[in-house]
Structures are given as structure tokens and as C-alpha cells.
Design an enzyme around this catalytic site. Structure first.
Site, mmCIF file in Angstrom:
data_model
loop_
_atom_site.group_PDB
_atom_site.id
_atom_site.type_symbol
_atom_site.label_atom_id
_atom_site.label_comp_id
_atom_site.label_asym_id
_atom_site.label_seq_id
_atom_site.Cartn_x
_atom_site.Cartn_y
_atom_site.Cartn_z
ATOM 1 N N HIS A 119 -6.804 -10.845 -2.330
ATOM 2 C CA HIS A 119 -6.882 -9.381 -2.456
ATOM 3 C C HIS A 119 -6.836 -8.941 -3.923
ATOM 4 O O HIS A 119 -7.692 -8.161 -4.379
ATOM 5 C CB HIS A 119 -5.717 -8.744 -1.692
ATOM 6 C CG HIS A 119 -5.723 -7.253 -1.722
ATOM 7 N ND1 HIS A 119 -6.361 -6.494 -0.760
ATOM 8 C CD2 HIS A 119 -5.181 -6.367 -2.609
ATOM 9 C CE1 HIS A 119 -6.215 -5.212 -1.048
ATOM 10 N NE2 HIS A 119 -5.501 -5.107 -2.164
ATOM 11 N N GLU A 120 -5.858 -9.455 -4.650
ATOM 12 C CA GLU A 120 -5.709 -9.051 -6.050
ATOM 13 C C GLU A 120 -6.848 -9.580 -6.918
ATOM 14 O O GLU A 120 -7.240 -8.936 -7.893
ATOM 15 C CB GLU A 120 -4.361 -9.519 -6.601
ATOM 16 C CG GLU A 120 -3.151 -8.900 -5.910
ATOM 17 C CD GLU A 120 -3.168 -7.381 -5.939
ATOM 18 O OE1 GLU A 120 -3.723 -6.804 -6.895
ATOM 19 O OE2 GLU A 120 -2.637 -6.765 -5.000
ATOM 20 N N HIS A 131 -9.625 -7.064 -6.956
ATOM 21 C CA HIS A 131 -9.415 -6.012 -7.963
ATOM 22 C C HIS A 131 -9.686 -6.545 -9.373
ATOM 23 O O HIS A 131 -10.337 -5.889 -10.188
ATOM 24 C CB HIS A 131 -7.969 -5.506 -7.897
ATOM 25 C CG HIS A 131 -7.630 -4.754 -6.655
ATOM 26 N ND1 HIS A 131 -8.403 -3.725 -6.158
ATOM 27 C CD2 HIS A 131 -6.571 -4.862 -5.799
ATOM 28 C CE1 HIS A 131 -7.851 -3.230 -5.063
ATOM 29 N NE2 HIS A 131 -6.737 -3.912 -4.823
#
Length: 443
Positions: free
Chosen positions: A21-22, A25
């Protein structure tokens, strides 16, 4: 040992999914020319770190229950004039939206990849053959019969019970759900219609198909003991492997009835057959390390015939297609369930927290790597969707603010955002505490 196994599996799953997920980003920020100060897996004290050539610190922190990407941002720090073009807040609404949505998008991509690997490797499963139909159930009213195999639901192929469970759950409230079946090992197709207008079910207690009265073909449990745990109440009572547990009338005691007696936590008598002789024994349950009542025995299972077993395995491109379809089904199911929770059709008692996730991680990892990967794909989809929820502290909330900025032509005021963040944080904390409370009730 089971606690440590579940904890270890949980940490691995969370670490991988948070990293994915990170990284979404992080990757999008780099593509948009945004300077990233830190990429951290976990919160709290840093226990490991490394700095790359761009000055980004990659860190692993003490508490492995999340993670974050810290970007250069003029709203939180003084940005040198020469770096203003690299600040997050200096980028266009479209670029900032791309950075925000890239995290959840990475979770969906991971789920597709995980299912692609699963279908390439092959996943053993049981054919969706019906063993029995519960009298007066919705399935009985639709004239669905035993010993038939479910082929499709509203035109979507159903090769295993997991797919059937997901599809039926997404049909909750629909008046006409078309099911195609055929007698097992027959080419004759039958069409049946389920009316699910007023149907609801509790996913914590039963599957969607069982709630409709459809009982799957599964291995038979015999009340012949295949395992007696050392130093357990059963061993102390003198039970042995091969003993047969009977009712008072000397017929076999169903396993579920035996479990219900154990769960009462009180001493109870049983009849035991061994080498043609029958005698009485008294069992006194004790609590195991998970706090549940147990006596320390396992029953024998009659292996399911090979004709009822299959393996979901495909080629490279078809596996990718199946992965996309499965991820889509999971996403739709998650949205449907969220909708039912918001409307009150499903109780909030169905919310699960980290303890339930840890137990699921441990159980799936114990079965095998393929099942653990499938579990991670499921959690990844849920993580992606939940982060898109329009709550200010989540990615979805950031997207709402950016949409308002695009419409108004100027950012939402810092004061309004601050108030919204506090409300969002309070709501999220309340949901987390409630989910944890549900977890403890299930222990």
C-alpha cells in the site's frame, strides 16, 4: 504455539500488505517529482533504516500495525525555495489525487497478482456438489435437490464453494437469482430461481449457502478417535485412539453434539466402545491456551471421494483473467457488506479486528502457502476498499478534499480540514475499539 504461529503469520501478512500500500503512494510520489522524506513500515521507534541516493529514509519501526510515507509538504514544514517544486502541496490536484489513489490501487494489483500465482500453481478444492437441503429453507422452496452440482449463479461460473459463497452474499436482497445446476456427473442442466428479497445471514456464524439451506458434500466425521492429546482430560479419563463415542442408546454420538457438551464447561458422561466392549467414562473440560473449553480429542474423517475433488489451475493468461475476476468479486462483496452494515441489514457485531485477522492468518498459513496467499489477497482487497472510504483520515477523505478543491478552485481551509480530521480520527478509533471488542467476545 498456535498463538505464536498466528502472531507471526499476522505480522508477515500486515507487513507485506502495508508495504504494498505505502509503496503505491511512494511510487506515485516519485513519478510526480515529489520528494519523499521517509518510507516506514510500522509506527513508533525505528529499529532499522537505510537512506537512498535521493535522501529518502527507508525504515522499519517497532509497531508493525501500519506504515506511512512522509513527503515534503509546505503545510507541515518550511520548504526551501529551491525545493518548492518538489513539495506535495505544490502539485496539481490531478497529481496529488494520483498519489493518494495509488495506495489502494496497489492493494488491488497485489490481489490480482496473488490470485494469478494461486491459479498458476493450482489450488485444491471441492466441487460444489450439494449433499442435502434443509427442509423449509429458501433452497427447498426453490426446489433445489441433493446430489446436484451448482454450475452458475446469474450466469457467473461457480467452480468452488468459496465463489458460491461470495456470489450469493452479493445477491442479498435481490428477488430473482438464477442458479444453474446439473445432477452430479450428468450433462442435464436445471434452472432454479431464489428469492432473496428478505434474506440476510450472519457471516460470522454460517456461510451464505448454508444460510439458504444448501449443505455441501464434505468429508464425513466419524466418532472414532483419531487423536488423544497427551495430559488432556481425555487421556486422564482413559480414552484411547480408536475408541468410539456413543449415545446412551449405543448409537454414534454426532460430533457437533459432543462439541456442544464440551463447550458447556461441565463434567459429562459418555459411553465408549472399545474392542467390542462398552463402558462409561466421565470427561471434565478445561480451558486451552485460547480460553476455549476442550477435552483433547479429534475424530476420524472419512476422506472425500476423488470424484468430488478438483484443482483450480490455469495457464498464464487465463490465470490473470481469473485473478481479475476474483478480485472484482471480492471488491463487490466487500462493498455490499459495507452497505448492509450502514443500512443495519447486517449487525455491527460482524466487524472483525486484528485478533480475528491474526487467527485467520494463522489458520490459512497452517493449511499451506496457497491458502495463506489467498487470505492475504482477501485482506488486501478489504484494505484497498476501506482506505477509499470517504473518512478524512483515510485516502478516500483526502480525495474528497481534493475534489472540493477542484470544484471551488481553491483548497478547503486548514481549519475545516483539521476539524474533519479530528472527527474522522474519533470515528475510526471508535470502530477499531468496537471491532476489538467483537474479537474478545469471539475468544
Amino acid at each position: 504455539m498456535s498463538f505464536l504461529w498466528s502472531l507471526g503469520s499476522f505480522i508477515i501478512a500486515i507487513a507485506v500488505l502495508v508495504s504494498v500500500h505505502e509503496y503505491g503512494h511512494f511510487w506515485a510520489a516519485r513519478k510526480c517529482g515529489i520528494k519523499v522524506h521517509r518510507f516506514s513500515i510500522g509506527f513508533g521507534k525505528v529499529i532499522w533504516k537505510r537512506i537512498d541516493k535521493y535522501g529518502t529514509e527507508f525504515a522499519v519501526s517497532m509497531i508493525p500495525l501500519g506504515g506511512y510515507v512522509k513527503m515534503l509538504d509546505g503545510r507541515n514544514e518550511v520548504v526551501p525555495a529551491e525545493q518548492k517544486s518538489q513539495a506535495f502541496d505544490s502539485k496539481s490536484v490531478l497529481q496529488r489525487s494520483f498519489v493518494i489513489i495509488a495506495g489502494p490501487l496497489a492493494n488491488f494489483i497485489f490481489a490480482i497478482f496473488a490470485y494469478w500465482v494461486i491459479y498458476l500453481y493450482g489450488m485444491p478444492t471441492v466441487k460444489p456438489v450439494i449433499e442435502s437441503i434443509t427442509p423449509n429453507s429458501i433452497a427447498a422452496q426453490a426446489h433445489i435437490e441433493p446430489n446436484t452440482q451448482i454450475l452458475t449463479i446469474d450466469g457467473e461460473e461457480t467452480q468452488d464453494w468459496e465463489t458460491i459463497n461470495m456470489l450469493l452474499a452479493t445477491k442479498m436482497g435481490e428477488p430473482n437469482v438464477e442458479i444453474s445446476l446439473s445432477p452430479f456427473n450428468s450433462n442435464i442442466e436445471q434452472q432454479r430461481t431464489l428469492n432473496l428479497t428478505n434474506w440476510t445471514f450472519d457471516p460470522e456464524k454460517e456461510s451464505a449457502f448454508e444460510a439458504l439451506g444448501i449443505m455441501p458434500m464434505r468429508p464425513k466425521i466419524e466418532m472414532v478417535l483419531s487423536k488423544v492429546v497427551q495430559n488432556s482430560p481425555a487421556e486422564k479419563a482413559g480414552l484411547q485412539i480408536g475408541d468410539k463415542i456413543l449415545k446412551e442408546n449405543l448409537t454414534a454420538l454426532p460430533w457437533q453434539d459432543f462439541i456442544k457438551q464440551v463447550e458447556q464447561g461441565e463434567s459429562f458422561s459418555i459411553k465408549v466402545e472399545r474392542n467390542g466392549e462398552t463402558f462409561d467414562k466421565v470427561l471434565t473440560p478445561v480451558r486451552n491456551q485460547n480460553g476455549k473449553w476442550f477435552v483433547g480429542v479429534s475424530p476420524a474423517l472419512t476422506k472425500l471421494a476423488d470424484e468430488y475433488r478438483t484443482e483450480l489451475k490455469y495457464g498464464i493468461l487465463e490465470s490473470l483473467q481469473k485473478g481479475i475476476e476474483k478480485t472484482g468479486q471480492l471488491s463487490l462483496l466487500t462493498l455490499k457488506i459495507l452497505g448492509k452494515l450502514l443500512t443495519g441489514d447486517l449487525s455491527l457485531n460482524n466487524l472483525s479486528g486484528p485478533i480475528s485477522i491474526a487467527k485467520g492468518a494463522g489458520a490459512s498459513a497452517n493449511i499451506g502457502l496457497v491458502y495463506f496467499l489467498s487470505f492475504m489477497a482477501l485482506i488486501s482487497v478489504n484494505l484497498g476498499i476501506m482506505n477509499l472510504f470517504p473518512l478524512p483520515v483515510l485516502d478516500g477523505g483526502h480525495l474528497v478534499f481534493l475534489t472540493m478543491e477542484a470544484v471551488k478552485g481553491k483548497p478547503v481551509s486548514e481549519r475545516v480540514q483539521s476539524i474533519c480530521y479530528r472527527i474522522g480520527a474519533a470515528l475510526l478509533l471508535s470502530l477499531t475499539v468496537f471491532a476489538l471488542f467483537n474479537d474478545f467476545l469471539r475468544l
